[in-house]
Design a protein around this motif. Sequence first.
Motif, short mmCIF file in Angstrom:
data_model
loop_
_atom_site.label_atom_id
_atom_site.label_comp_id
_atom_site.label_asym_id
_atom_site.label_seq_id
_atom_site.Cartn_x
_atom_site.Cartn_y
_atom_site.Cartn_z
N LEU A 23 -8.63 -2.17 8.87
CA LEU A 23 -8.12 -1.71 7.58
C LEU A 23 -9.26 -1.42 6.61
O LEU A 23 -9.18 -0.48 5.81
N ARG A 31 -0.98 0.80 6.44
CA ARG A 31 -0.67 -0.57 6.01
C ARG A 31 -1.77 -1.09 5.08
O ARG A 31 -2.94 -0.91 5.35
N GLU A 32 -1.37 -1.77 4.03
CA GLU A 32 -2.34 -2.31 3.07
C GLU A 32 -2.89 -3.67 3.47
O GLU A 32 -4.01 -4.00 3.13
N LYS A 33 -2.07 -4.45 4.16
CA LYS A 33 -2.45 -5.83 4.48
C LYS A 33 -2.53 -6.02 5.98
O LYS A 33 -1.69 -5.49 6.72
N MET A 146 -2.69 7.23 0.69
CA MET A 146 -3.28 5.89 0.83
C MET A 146 -3.11 5.13 -0.48
O MET A 146 -3.26 5.69 -1.56
N THR A 147 -2.81 3.85 -0.35
CA THR A 147 -2.60 3.01 -1.53
C THR A 147 -3.67 1.95 -1.69
O THR A 147 -3.61 1.15 -2.61
N TYR A 148 -4.67 1.93 -0.79
CA TYR A 148 -5.70 0.89 -0.83
C TYR A 148 -7.02 1.47 -0.30
O TYR A 148 -7.06 2.55 0.28
N ALA A 152 -7.96 5.34 -1.43
CA ALA A 152 -6.78 5.12 -2.28
C ALA A 152 -6.49 6.36 -3.11
O ALA A 152 -7.41 6.97 -3.67
#
Length: 170
Positions: A23, A31-33, A146-148, A152
Motif C-alpha cells: 500500500l 484499499r486505504e488500510k 485514490m484516497t491515500y 491521493a
Amino acid sequence: MTELRGANEGDAPSITRIDAEGLATGHATFREKPHDWSSFEKAYETGRGISLLAMDGGHVAGWAGVSPTSARDVYKGVGEVSIYVSREKQGKGLGRELLLALVSRAEEQGYWTLVAQIFPENKASLSLHEACGFKRLGVRSRLGRMTYGPHAGRWRDVVMMERRSVLIGK
C-alpha cells in the motif's frame, strides 16, 4: 523451494506488514488500510476463498489469495487474485512460485477464470501475471480516485487481466 501453506490468525501481523508495504507504494490497491485478520479472513478464507502464504526460513515472505467475484452461482468459478511479496524477497522468483501455486489450488477448487486488476505503473506485477498465463483484456480508464498515499486525489487507470483455466469443459 519455498514452503507454501494456508494462512491462520497467528499470521495476521505478517500479512498486515507485507500488505502495508504494498500500500505504501501507491501502486498496489485502492484499499486505504492494510488487511488485519478480520478483513483478510473475510476476503480469502470464507466461503470459496483461497489463501496461500510463502514461508522463507520460518517467516512469512509473501501471500496470495483468491476472492470470489460474485455470490451468484453462475460465477462461482470466477475469482480475483491478489498477491503481495515482502520488499526483501521481491525479484527472486517467490511471486511466480506463489502465484502459480495459487492458480493450481484455485483450479483444484473449481475456479475456471481468475482476474487481476493492476495499476499500469506496477510493471513488476503486470509482468508476473503475464508470466503466469494471464492475458491483458484492456484498461479501465479513470476507474477510481485514490484516497491515500502519494497519489491521493488522482484518478487511476487499472489494467484488467484474466487467466482462463485449461480445465474448462473437462
